[in-house]
Design a protein around this motif. Sequence first.
Motif, short mmCIF file in Angstrom:
data_model
loop_
_atom_site.label_atom_id
_atom_site.label_comp_id
_atom_site.label_asym_id
_atom_site.label_seq_id
_atom_site.Cartn_x
_atom_site.Cartn_y
_atom_site.Cartn_z
N GLN A 46 0.83 -7.88 -0.36
CA GLN A 46 -0.42 -7.65 0.49
C GLN A 46 -0.12 -6.36 1.63
N TRP A 47 1.05 -6.13 1.94
CA TRP A 47 1.47 -5.31 2.77
C TRP A 47 1.36 -4.02 2.04
N ARG A 48 1.98 -3.64 0.80
CA ARG A 48 1.86 -2.49 -0.06
C ARG A 48 0.45 -2.25 -0.32
N VAL A 49 -0.61 -3.11 -0.59
CA VAL A 49 -1.81 -2.81 -0.77
C VAL A 49 -2.60 -2.21 0.50
N ARG A 50 -2.25 -2.82 1.72
CA ARG A 50 -2.91 -2.17 3.03
C ARG A 50 -2.20 -0.82 3.12
N LEU A 51 -0.79 -0.57 3.00
CA LEU A 51 -0.31 0.74 3.21
C LEU A 51 -1.07 1.78 2.21
#
Length: 59
Positions: A46-51
Amino acid sequence: MQNSLSAMTQRGVEILGPDTPAGARFEQSAEFVAIVGAALRQAMEQWRVRLAERSADRQ
């Protein structure tokens, strides 16, 4: 790290036996480590997607 911790807890179950109190605790710990590991992998994705979304918005 999660894989080695999981392997160690599983090894504890094998050594002590799942029917012993200590072996049962190791078994529960192994299950907990697996759940936490899966949740951490999901959070990282999820963090990778947000970044990636932030980066795309700035371009």
